[in-house]
Design an enzyme around this catalytic site. Structure first.
Site, PDB file in Angstrom:
ATOM      1  N   CYS A 131      39.701  17.431 -27.145  1.00 39.37           N
ATOM      2  CA  CYS A 131      39.547  16.580 -25.996  1.00 39.37           C
ATOM      3  C   CYS A 131      39.952  14.943 -26.559  1.00 39.37           C
ATOM      4  CB  CYS A 131      38.257  16.514 -25.220  1.00 39.37           C
ATOM      5  SG  CYS A 131      38.128  15.426 -24.133  1.00 39.37           S
ATOM      6  N   GLU A 142      40.999  20.033 -17.643  1.00 34.41           N
ATOM      7  CA  GLU A 142      41.330  18.692 -16.584  1.00 34.41           C
ATOM      8  C   GLU A 142      40.417  18.611 -15.302  1.00 34.41           C
ATOM      9  OE1 GLU A 142      43.730  17.977 -19.869  1.00 34.41           O
ATOM     10  OE2 GLU A 142      42.689  16.830 -18.593  1.00 34.41           O
TER      11      GLU A 142
END
Ligand SMILES: O=C(CSC(=O)[C@H](Cc1ccccc1)CC(F)(F)F)c1ccccc1
Ligand SMILES: [Zn+2]
Length: 154
Positions: free
Chosen positions: A97, A140
Site C-alpha cells: 500500500c 482500492e
C-alpha cells in the site's frame, strides 16, 4: 505529483462520499492521481490517499515481480463502485500500500467479483473481475470504506 497520506492520517479511516459532478476538475484530479501512482510505481491509488474523500480510484494492473503474470491493462478510472457479487473462493496473496511504505502483507481476498462503476464520462460499466485485477479492486474499494491493509490482517 500529489502528496500521499500515510497510515494514521484521519482521511484514511473515513468513508468517502459519492461523486456527483463529472466535471473538468474531476478529470484533472484523476490525471494527477495517475501521475502520482506511476511515480510511486503502484498498480492502483484511491482518492482518499491523496486527501480527497470521494469515491474514486484508479486501477492499473501490470506485470510485477510479485505477480509476473498480472495482466497489462490501461489504467481504469473507477467512480462510485459497487461490488454486486463475490465468489465463494478466496485466495491469499501479497499486497502493498502506498500509504504503508515498505509494508508487504498476505491478504485474503475473493478470487472473483462482479462490479459496477461509472467511468470519467459518467457511463456505468458492469463486469466480472478475477485474479490480480479483482485483488486491486478490492484493495482500492477498501480505501473508499476507510479500511487499509492493517484492518484486513488475518
Ligand atoms: O505495485 C505494488 C505497490 S503497492 C500498490 O500498488 C497498491 C495497490 C495494490 C497492490 C497490491 C495488491 C492490491 C493493491 C497501491 C495503493 F496502496 F494505493 F492502493 C505492489 C505491491 C505488492 C504486490 C504487487 C504490487
Ligand atoms: Zn492501499
Amino acid at each position: 505529483m500529489l502528496a500521499i497520506a500515510t497510515y494514521g492520517e484521519r482521511i484514511l479511516g473515513q468513508a468517502a462520499q459519492p461523486v456527483q459532478l463529472f466535471d473538468e476538475p474531476l478529470a484533472a484530479l484523476a490525471e494527477k492521481m495517475l501521475d502520482t501512482m506511476k511515480l510511486a510505481q503502484g498498480v492502483g491509488i484511491a482518492a482518499p490517499q491523496v486527501g480527497q474523500g470521494i469515491r474514486l480510484f484508479i486501477m492499473a494492473s501490470h506485470p510485477n515481480d510479485r505477480y509476473p503474470d498480472a495482466p497489462l491493462m490501461a489504467p481504469q478510472v473507477v467512480i462510485n463502485p459497487q461490488i454486486l457479487q463475490r465468489s465463494g473462493k478466496m485466495l491469499t496473496g501479497e499486497e502493498g500500500c502506498l500509504s504503508l511504505p515498505g509494508e508487504r502483507v498476505q491478504i485474503l481476498r475473493h478470487e472473483s467479483i462482479e462490479v459496477r462503476y461509472q467511468d470519467l464520462s459518467g457511463e456505468w460499466q458492469q463486469e466480472w473481475l478475477q485474479g490480480f485485477v479483482a485483488r486491486i479492486f478490492q484493495h482500492e474499494y477498501d480505501h473508499l470504506e476507510g479500511l487499509t491493509l492493517v484492518e484486513r490482517l488475518e
